[in-house]
Scaffold this motif. Structure first.
Motif, mmCIF file in Angstrom:
data_model
loop_
_atom_site.group_PDB
_atom_site.id
_atom_site.type_symbol
_atom_site.label_atom_id
_atom_site.label_comp_id
_atom_site.label_asym_id
_atom_site.label_seq_id
_atom_site.Cartn_x
_atom_site.Cartn_y
_atom_site.Cartn_z
ATOM 1 N N PHE A 140 -59.808 84.247 41.990
ATOM 2 C CA PHE A 140 -59.305 83.067 42.559
ATOM 3 C C PHE A 140 -58.710 82.369 41.243
ATOM 4 O O PHE A 140 -59.342 81.641 40.367
ATOM 5 N N ASN A 141 -57.418 82.592 40.973
ATOM 6 C CA ASN A 141 -56.849 82.259 39.671
ATOM 7 C C ASN A 141 -55.287 81.426 39.858
ATOM 8 O O ASN A 141 -55.005 81.228 41.221
ATOM 9 N N GLU A 142 -54.754 81.241 39.018
ATOM 10 C CA GLU A 142 -53.671 80.366 38.945
ATOM 11 C C GLU A 142 -52.429 81.070 39.725
ATOM 12 O O GLU A 142 -51.892 80.641 40.714
ATOM 13 N N ALA A 143 -52.165 82.345 39.576
ATOM 14 C CA ALA A 143 -51.390 83.293 39.948
ATOM 15 C C ALA A 143 -51.648 83.257 41.435
ATOM 16 O O ALA A 143 -50.820 83.243 42.434
ATOM 17 N N ALA A 189 -48.198 72.164 50.511
ATOM 18 C CA ALA A 189 -48.897 73.275 49.604
ATOM 19 C C ALA A 189 -47.875 73.988 48.984
ATOM 20 O O ALA A 189 -47.818 74.129 47.701
ATOM 21 N N GLY A 190 -46.603 74.111 49.671
ATOM 22 C CA GLY A 190 -45.665 74.837 48.966
ATOM 23 C C GLY A 190 -44.818 74.333 47.983
ATOM 24 O O GLY A 190 -43.788 74.607 47.181
ATOM 25 N N ARG A 191 -44.928 72.893 47.737
ATOM 26 C CA ARG A 191 -44.464 72.039 46.842
ATOM 27 C C ARG A 191 -45.266 71.979 45.416
ATOM 28 O O ARG A 191 -44.771 71.320 44.438
ATOM 29 N N LEU A 192 -46.249 72.578 45.543
ATOM 30 C CA LEU A 192 -47.110 72.559 44.228
ATOM 31 C C LEU A 192 -46.230 73.670 43.175
ATOM 32 O O LEU A 192 -45.718 74.537 43.594
ATOM 33 N N THR A 193 -46.331 73.202 41.810
ATOM 34 C CA THR A 193 -45.832 73.780 40.875
ATOM 35 C C THR A 193 -46.726 74.977 40.355
ATOM 36 O O THR A 193 -48.154 74.581 40.801
ATOM 37 N N ARG A 194 -46.476 75.743 39.654
ATOM 38 C CA ARG A 194 -47.522 76.922 39.071
ATOM 39 C C ARG A 194 -48.406 76.072 38.102
ATOM 40 O O ARG A 194 -49.831 76.293 38.110
ATOM 41 N N ALA A 195 -48.061 75.068 37.337
ATOM 42 C CA ALA A 195 -48.940 74.309 36.409
ATOM 43 C C ALA A 195 -49.956 73.486 37.370
ATOM 44 O O ALA A 195 -50.848 73.194 37.099
ATOM 45 N N GLU A 196 -49.558 72.952 38.177
ATOM 46 C CA GLU A 196 -50.473 72.123 39.162
ATOM 47 C C GLU A 196 -51.287 73.199 39.871
ATOM 48 O O GLU A 196 -52.473 72.638 39.965
ATOM 49 N N ALA A 198 -52.287 75.781 38.462
ATOM 50 C CA ALA A 198 -53.570 76.082 37.647
ATOM 51 C C ALA A 198 -54.628 74.919 37.223
ATOM 52 O O ALA A 198 -55.694 75.179 37.055
ATOM 53 N N ARG A 199 -54.125 73.705 37.166
ATOM 54 C CA ARG A 199 -54.875 72.607 37.077
ATOM 55 C C ARG A 199 -55.931 72.547 38.330
ATOM 56 O O ARG A 199 -56.975 72.226 38.260
ATOM 57 N N LEU A 200 -55.479 72.800 39.564
ATOM 58 C CA LEU A 200 -56.112 72.839 40.495
ATOM 59 C C LEU A 200 -57.271 73.674 40.673
ATOM 60 O O LEU A 200 -58.496 73.506 41.142
ATOM 61 N N VAL A 201 -57.087 75.043 40.286
ATOM 62 C CA VAL A 201 -57.898 76.079 40.230
ATOM 63 C C VAL A 201 -59.026 75.329 39.133
ATOM 64 O O VAL A 201 -60.468 75.638 39.427
ATOM 65 N N GLN A 202 -58.638 75.031 38.079
ATOM 66 C CA GLN A 202 -59.643 74.417 37.115
ATOM 67 C C GLN A 202 -60.515 73.329 37.644
ATOM 68 O O GLN A 202 -61.789 73.432 37.615
ATOM 69 N N THR A 203 -59.930 72.199 38.402
ATOM 70 C CA THR A 203 -60.975 71.267 38.929
ATOM 71 C C THR A 203 -61.645 71.672 40.032
ATOM 72 O O THR A 203 -62.613 71.191 40.175
ATOM 73 N N ILE A 204 -60.993 72.490 40.809
ATOM 74 C CA ILE A 204 -62.208 73.194 41.905
ATOM 75 C C ILE A 204 -63.359 73.953 41.299
ATOM 76 O O ILE A 204 -64.491 73.627 41.661
ATOM 77 N N ARG A 205 -63.096 74.703 40.306
ATOM 78 C CA ARG A 205 -64.211 75.169 39.796
ATOM 79 C C ARG A 205 -65.304 74.434 39.271
ATOM 80 O O ARG A 205 -66.527 74.221 39.268
ATOM 81 N N GLN A 206 -64.554 73.116 38.358
ATOM 82 C CA GLN A 206 -65.498 72.068 37.743
ATOM 83 C C GLN A 206 -66.211 71.421 38.954
ATOM 84 O O GLN A 206 -67.541 71.255 38.697
ATOM 85 N N VAL A 207 -65.645 70.964 40.053
ATOM 86 C CA VAL A 207 -66.408 70.273 40.851
ATOM 87 C C VAL A 207 -67.535 71.073 41.645
ATOM 88 O O VAL A 207 -68.534 70.422 41.969
ATOM 89 N N LEU A 208 -67.187 72.287 41.985
ATOM 90 C CA LEU A 208 -68.191 73.171 42.446
ATOM 91 C C LEU A 208 -69.372 73.326 41.626
ATOM 92 O O LEU A 208 -70.544 73.455 42.128
ATOM 93 N N THR A 209 -69.038 73.589 40.221
ATOM 94 C CA THR A 209 -69.970 73.867 39.521
ATOM 95 C C THR A 209 -71.134 72.784 39.051
ATOM 96 O O THR A 209 -72.278 72.901 39.256
ATOM 97 N N GLU A 210 -70.265 71.696 39.078
ATOM 98 C CA GLU A 210 -71.243 70.046 38.842
ATOM 99 C C GLU A 210 -72.058 70.208 40.203
ATOM 100 O O GLU A 210 -73.091 69.809 39.917
ATOM 101 N N ALA A 211 -71.314 70.478 41.446
ATOM 102 C CA ALA A 211 -72.200 70.316 42.624
ATOM 103 C C ALA A 211 -73.516 71.270 42.629
ATOM 104 O O ALA A 211 -74.409 70.783 42.943
ATOM 105 N N ILE A 212 -73.202 72.537 42.158
ATOM 106 C CA ILE A 212 -74.404 73.279 42.232
ATOM 107 C C ILE A 212 -75.412 73.008 41.232
ATOM 108 O O ILE A 212 -76.667 73.339 41.597
ATOM 109 N N GLU A 213 -74.891 72.560 40.043
ATOM 110 C CA GLU A 213 -76.190 72.046 38.973
ATOM 111 C C GLU A 213 -76.876 70.952 39.242
ATOM 112 O O GLU A 213 -78.045 70.887 39.095
ATOM 113 N N GLN A 214 -76.181 70.257 40.333
ATOM 114 C CA GLN A 214 -76.813 68.967 40.733
ATOM 115 C C GLN A 214 -77.527 68.830 42.401
ATOM 116 O O GLN A 214 -78.198 68.060 42.591
#
Length: 271
Positions: A140-143, A189-196, A198-214
């Motif tokens: 699950f990555n930017e590409a 969904a089709g309007r998201l840029t590649r940069a967006e 990439a940012r969304l992959v990062q925040t999904i991982r952040q939120v899920l990791t925080e939730a698992i830890e908590q």
């Protein structure tokens, strides 16, 4: 409904107590779950040793050597490790006793959970074969996310909640990740840029990791394996905060209904 962080929290809680333990008895008190519990399950499991407990999406997988026990908690299910002398509660449907002297009980008031068995590779099981990648995996990555959104008119939040696209990004976590990424849940969904992406992959991982830890999100029906509630709900940034000030810019948080589910966003921070 228990989501990926809740299920992973449960896996981490029960795995040390189950791995390496021999199953002494299995009792099925109510086989009528979402799918019927196999009638020969006690015979298949009794006497076998649990090798490991893993997770795929929201399914718990117990490796029994010559097969795999597949458990899903459904809408309101929970697993608890207790002393066998502990009084049974209504809706304690399946009990697995271990050579350690403890037992694992599946509690499921709504009976939307599942306890199934397969002798094949569990990844080929009908319930798991078509699932998308794990959100915390390299797959699950930017590409990948950018490619999956091309020419898609569906709203990005609904796209993320499609388990064929990515597993485990439920309603609460999708809202939280989109807020951190600065993307409105109703954007196509089709309007998201590649940069967006990439940012969304990062925040999904952040939120899920925080939730698992908590320990997961505090939901009325979810309890961890020891019976205590998760508490990620104390740290929600937008979910359920309609009309309250955005924690970043103080603009009132808005609510949007998408596919009969509530989405929450900041109209100033998210575009």
């Amino acid at each position: 409904m228990p989501e990926l962080p809740e299920v992973e929290t449960t896996r981490r809680g029960i795995e040390p107590h189950l791995a390496g333990r021999r199953i002494t008895t299995v009792t099925v008190r109510e086989p009528r779950l979402r799918w019927p519990v196999p009638g020969d399950l006690p015979a298949r499991l009794t006497g076998h040793t649990i090798r490991a407990i893993s997770r795929r999406a929201k399914y718990l997988l117990a490796d029994i050597g010559d097969g795999t026990l597949i458990i899903h908690l459904g809408m309101s299910g929970s697993l608890r490790l207790v002393d066998p002398a502990t009084p049974l509660r209504p809706h304690d449907h399946v009990e697995i006793r271990l050579d350690s002297g403890r037992c694992l009980r599946l509690h499921d008031p709504r009976r939307f959970g599942a306890v199934l068995w397969t002798r094949d590779d569990p990844s080929t099981h009908a319930l798991l074969a078509r699932l998308g990648p794990e959100p915390l995996s390299d797959a699950f990555n930017e590409a990948y996310l950018h490619r999956s959104t091309r020419r898609r008119r569906v709203a990005i939040k609904q796209h993320l909640m499609n388990s064929h696209v990515v597993v485990g990004v439920g309603n609460i976590y999708a809202s939280e990740a989109l807020f951190l990424a600065g993307i409105r849940p109703g954007r196509a969904a089709g309007r998201l840029t590649r940069a967006e992406c990439a940012r969304l992959v990062q925040t999904i991982r952040q939120v899920l990791t925080e939730a698992i830890e908590q320990g997961g999100t505090t939901l009325r029906d979810f309890v961890r394996e020891d019976g205590s509630h998760g508490y990620f709900g104390q740290h929600l940034r937008v979910y359920g905060r309609t009309g309250q000030a955005c924690l970043t810019c103080e603009t009132p948080v808005k609510q949007l209904i998408q596919g009969n589910r509530s989405s929450y966003y900041c109209p100033a921070c998210q575009r």
